[in-house]
Design a protein around this motif. Structure first.
Motif, PDB file in Angstrom:
ATOM      1  N   LEU A  16      54.674 -70.446   3.720  1.00 46.05           N
ATOM      2  CA  LEU A  16      53.935 -69.868   4.842  1.00 46.05           C
ATOM      3  C   LEU A  16      52.900 -68.910   4.268  1.00 46.05           C
ATOM      4  O   LEU A  16      53.245 -67.932   3.595  1.00 46.05           O
TER       5      LEU A  16
ATOM      6  N   CYS B 147      60.873 -65.495  10.005  1.00 49.10           N
ATOM      7  CA  CYS B 147      60.776 -66.895   9.574  1.00 49.10           C
ATOM      8  C   CYS B 147      61.672 -67.154   8.360  1.00 49.10           C
ATOM      9  O   CYS B 147      62.323 -68.200   8.262  1.00 49.10           O
TER      10      CYS B 147
ATOM     11  N   ALA C 171      57.187 -66.877   1.939  1.00 49.49           N
ATOM     12  CA  ALA C 171      56.060 -66.338   2.709  1.00 49.49           C
ATOM     13  C   ALA C 171      55.114 -65.631   1.748  1.00 49.49           C
ATOM     14  O   ALA C 171      55.549 -64.810   0.936  1.00 49.49           O
TER      15      ALA C 171
END
Length: 261
Positions: free
Chosen positions: A202, A221, A231
């Motif tokens: 991400l 997330c 991330a």
């Protein structure tokens, strides 16, 4: 950049060469496949495929509600027509990131890893709702190409020069009939991540510059993801992370492809 172009049904797609693609790119709302060209050019040797979403670029527009799972099915149709053993890495931005997440969740046979560039966070599915052309897009579409390029430069002074023309061209290619169709909300991104078992990267920017993903939401997330999840917060970037900070974006994507390509 793209040496091969083709169609699968009403979907236009572009590939860098004759060999099957290893990385597939899905663009965001109002962009087109060619908007990925500057990034692909910055990564020499990448065997890439980019697809024009329905109602964008040179693709057709089915007369049905606009849904992310429809974009997912479109991408699956193209990938199934030119399969690669072991699947591909799918990179999506915004609308395309949601399509990529849907694809990774439901078609693990096609996707071996997925990169989500600043996707919307989603909302509980609701009945399709009406929507209208955003004012900013209507204003851009009323300009000629040089004027759109100039507007892009004025609004985004840090973008590399090679980003401006494909971005400006894509705005005139959006099919205005798109806004006559109802729009279906996506499920929450965290729900999709809970169904994805392949590696996920991400990428998001700074919310004060327009990024849709905050670092706190990225942490949610991480907790929701079913598989290997990373991330990457890229500073000095907004919603178009790769355009705002290409060097850091390329570094993050290259490292992910080295691990999962």
């Amino acid at each position: 950049m793209f040496g091969v172009r083709g169609r699968t049904g009403e979907l236009a797609w572009y590939r860098t060469g004759e060999d099957a693609a290893e990385v597939v790119f899905l663009h965001g709302f109002s962009d087109s496949a060619h908007c990925w060209g500057p990034l692909i050019n910055a990564m020499p040797g990448l065997r890439a495929l980019a697809i024009d979403a329905r109602g964008h670029g040179e693709s057709g527009l089915p007369q049905e509600p606009i849904r992310y799972d429809g974009h997912r099915d479109d991408a699956a149709l193209v990938l199934s027509s030119q399969p690669r053993e072991g699947g591909v890495v799918v990179v999506g931005h915004s609308m395309g990131a949601m399509a990529a997440a849907h694809l990774a969740a439901s078609r693990p046979d096609l996707v071996r890893a997925v990169v989500l560039e600043d996707p919307p966070t989603g909302a509980p599915p609701a009945d399709p709702r009406s929507w209208s052309e955003p004012q900013w897009l209507a204003e851009l579409r009323a300009l000629d190409l040089p004027q759109r390029i100039a507007r892009g430069r004025a609004d985004n002074p840090a973008w590399p020069d090679d980003e401006l023309e494909p971005w400006a061209v894509s705005k005139a290619q959006v099919d205005p009939r798109l806004f006559d169709l109802p729009f279906q909300e996506a499920p929450p991104l965290t729900d999709l991540l809970a169904a994805i078992t392949c590696p996920v990267l991400l990428i998001h920017g700074d919310t004060d510059r327009g990024s849709l993903i905050a670092t706190t939401y990225a942490a949610h997330c991480t907790q929701a993801a079913a598989g290997d999840f990373q991330a990457e917060h890229i500073t000095n970037a907004g919603h178009s992370v790769r355009r705002d900070n290409r060097p850091q974006y390329v570094a993050a994507l290259t490292a992910f492809l080295d691990r999962n390509g």
